[in-house]
Design a protein around this motif. Structure first.
Motif, PDB file in Angstrom:
ATOM      1  N   THR A  50       0.782  -1.193   0.004  1.00 34.46           N
ATOM      2  CA  THR A  50       0.022   0.059  -0.044  1.00 34.46           C
ATOM      3  C   THR A  50       0.770   1.232  -0.064  1.00 34.46           C
ATOM      4  O   THR A  50       2.077   1.205   0.176  1.00 34.46           O
ATOM      5  N   PHE A  51       0.195   2.360  -0.248  1.00 36.21           N
ATOM      6  CA  PHE A  51       0.820   3.711  -0.023  1.00 36.21           C
ATOM      7  C   PHE A  51      -0.002   4.719   0.385  1.00 36.21           C
ATOM      8  O   PHE A  51      -1.269   4.360   0.181  1.00 36.21           O
ATOM      9  N   ALA A  52       0.270   5.795   0.955  1.00 41.43           N
ATOM     10  CA  ALA A  52      -0.266   6.896   1.569  1.00 41.43           C
ATOM     11  C   ALA A  52      -0.910   7.781   0.430  1.00 41.43           C
ATOM     12  O   ALA A  52       0.059   8.310  -0.456  1.00 41.43           O
ATOM     13  N   LEU A  53      -1.969   7.971   0.277  1.00 39.71           N
ATOM     14  CA  LEU A  53      -2.792   8.712  -0.573  1.00 39.71           C
ATOM     15  C   LEU A  53      -3.558   9.769   0.202  1.00 39.71           C
ATOM     16  O   LEU A  53      -4.249   9.575   1.026  1.00 39.71           O
ATOM     17  N   ARG A  54      -3.303  10.968  -0.317  1.00 43.43           N
ATOM     18  CA  ARG A  54      -4.151  12.348   0.111  1.00 43.43           C
ATOM     19  C   ARG A  54      -4.936  13.094  -0.974  1.00 43.43           C
ATOM     20  O   ARG A  54      -4.198  13.271  -1.842  1.00 43.43           O
ATOM     21  N   ILE A  55      -6.098  13.085  -0.949  1.00 44.05           N
ATOM     22  CA  ILE A  55      -6.889  13.982  -2.020  1.00 44.05           C
ATOM     23  C   ILE A  55      -7.196  15.103  -1.211  1.00 44.05           C
ATOM     24  O   ILE A  55      -8.158  15.095  -0.231  1.00 44.05           O
ATOM     25  N   THR A  56      -6.867  16.239  -1.823  1.00 43.44           N
ATOM     26  CA  THR A  56      -7.231  17.447  -1.225  1.00 43.44           C
ATOM     27  C   THR A  56      -7.824  18.659  -2.007  1.00 43.44           C
ATOM     28  O   THR A  56      -7.459  18.292  -3.500  1.00 43.44           O
ATOM     29  N   SER A 114      -7.827  10.493   3.190  1.00 38.42           N
ATOM     30  CA  SER A 114      -6.179  10.555   3.460  1.00 38.42           C
ATOM     31  C   SER A 114      -6.222   9.259   4.098  1.00 38.42           C
ATOM     32  O   SER A 114      -6.637   8.932   5.294  1.00 38.42           O
ATOM     33  N   GLY A 115      -5.280   8.393   3.807  1.00 37.60           N
ATOM     34  CA  GLY A 115      -5.153   7.020   4.096  1.00 37.60           C
ATOM     35  C   GLY A 115      -4.473   6.134   3.341  1.00 37.60           C
ATOM     36  O   GLY A 115      -3.879   6.532   2.108  1.00 37.60           O
ATOM     37  N   GLU A 116      -4.188   4.976   3.453  1.00 35.82           N
ATOM     38  CA  GLU A 116      -3.323   3.877   2.692  1.00 35.82           C
ATOM     39  C   GLU A 116      -4.288   3.274   1.735  1.00 35.82           C
ATOM     40  O   GLU A 116      -5.510   3.037   2.025  1.00 35.82           O
ATOM     41  N   VAL A 141     -10.249   4.568  -6.351  1.00 33.82           N
ATOM     42  CA  VAL A 141      -9.335   4.410  -5.055  1.00 33.82           C
ATOM     43  C   VAL A 141      -9.454   2.807  -4.954  1.00 33.82           C
ATOM     44  O   VAL A 141     -10.721   2.681  -4.370  1.00 33.82           O
ATOM     45  N   GLU A 142      -8.507   2.139  -4.986  1.00 38.48           N
ATOM     46  CA  GLU A 142      -8.929   0.739  -4.256  1.00 38.48           C
ATOM     47  C   GLU A 142      -8.120   0.571  -3.063  1.00 38.48           C
ATOM     48  O   GLU A 142      -6.931   0.861  -2.790  1.00 38.48           O
ATOM     49  N   LEU A 143      -8.898   0.383  -1.814  1.00 37.69           N
ATOM     50  CA  LEU A 143      -8.365   0.269  -0.556  1.00 37.69           C
ATOM     51  C   LEU A 143      -7.888  -1.206  -0.670  1.00 37.69           C
ATOM     52  O   LEU A 143      -8.024  -2.153  -1.303  1.00 37.69           O
ATOM     53  N   PRO A 144      -6.845  -1.427   0.554  1.00 35.90           N
ATOM     54  CA  PRO A 144      -6.355  -2.590   1.111  1.00 35.90           C
ATOM     55  C   PRO A 144      -7.221  -4.008   1.027  1.00 35.90           C
ATOM     56  O   PRO A 144      -6.693  -4.823   1.032  1.00 35.90           O
ATOM     57  N   ASP A 145      -8.473  -3.500   1.402  1.00 37.15           N
ATOM     58  CA  ASP A 145      -9.524  -4.631   1.635  1.00 37.15           C
ATOM     59  C   ASP A 145     -10.139  -5.155   0.514  1.00 37.15           C
ATOM     60  O   ASP A 145     -11.066  -5.984   0.245  1.00 37.15           O
ATOM     61  N   GLY A 146      -9.767  -4.451  -0.694  1.00 41.22           N
ATOM     62  CA  GLY A 146     -10.270  -4.843  -2.167  1.00 41.22           C
ATOM     63  C   GLY A 146     -11.458  -3.821  -2.527  1.00 41.22           C
ATOM     64  O   GLY A 146     -11.991  -3.846  -3.548  1.00 41.22           O
ATOM     65  N   THR A 147     -12.036  -3.216  -1.523  1.00 41.09           N
ATOM     66  CA  THR A 147     -13.259  -2.438  -1.698  1.00 41.09           C
ATOM     67  C   THR A 147     -12.672  -1.062  -2.569  1.00 41.09           C
ATOM     68  O   THR A 147     -11.404  -0.644  -2.497  1.00 41.09           O
ATOM     69  N   GLU A 148     -13.708  -0.587  -3.300  1.00 45.06           N
ATOM     70  CA  GLU A 148     -13.375   0.771  -4.106  1.00 45.06           C
ATOM     71  C   GLU A 148     -14.146   1.887  -3.910  1.00 45.06           C
ATOM     72  O   GLU A 148     -15.286   1.876  -3.231  1.00 45.06           O
TER      73      GLU A 148
END
Length: 86
Positions: free
Chosen positions: A3-9, A17-19, A52-59
């Protein structure tokens, strides 16, 4: 999955803001998929759906009308003047 840190502002503040596992947007040169370890770059973002694809597979899917994407070695920042979640 890495994963990586993403910030949408936006001018109104942070919208996310999250992984994350992946980010999909459209730059001036075409479709982009950003994953952990991506080479650093900066590009303008054109009107498109932003996924945005989250670590648990949800979008999460949003709409961006314009912006700038900055990918660095430790984080990704999407600056947008007009962004909304769907």
């Amino acid at each position: 999955m890495n994963t990586f840190a993403l910030r949408i502002t936006s001018p109104e503040g942070d919208l996310f803001s999250g992984e994350v596992a992946k980010l999909f947007v459209r730059g001036t040169e075409g479709e982009l998929a950003v994953m952990a370890g991506h080479i650093p770059f900066v590009t303008y973002v054109v009107p498109c759906d932003c996924k945005v694809e989250l670590p648990d597979g949800t979008e999460k899917v949003g709409r961006i009308e314009r912006g700038v994407l900055t990918v660095s070695t430790d984080k990704v920042i999407l600056l947008s003047g007009d962004f909304s979640w769907k």
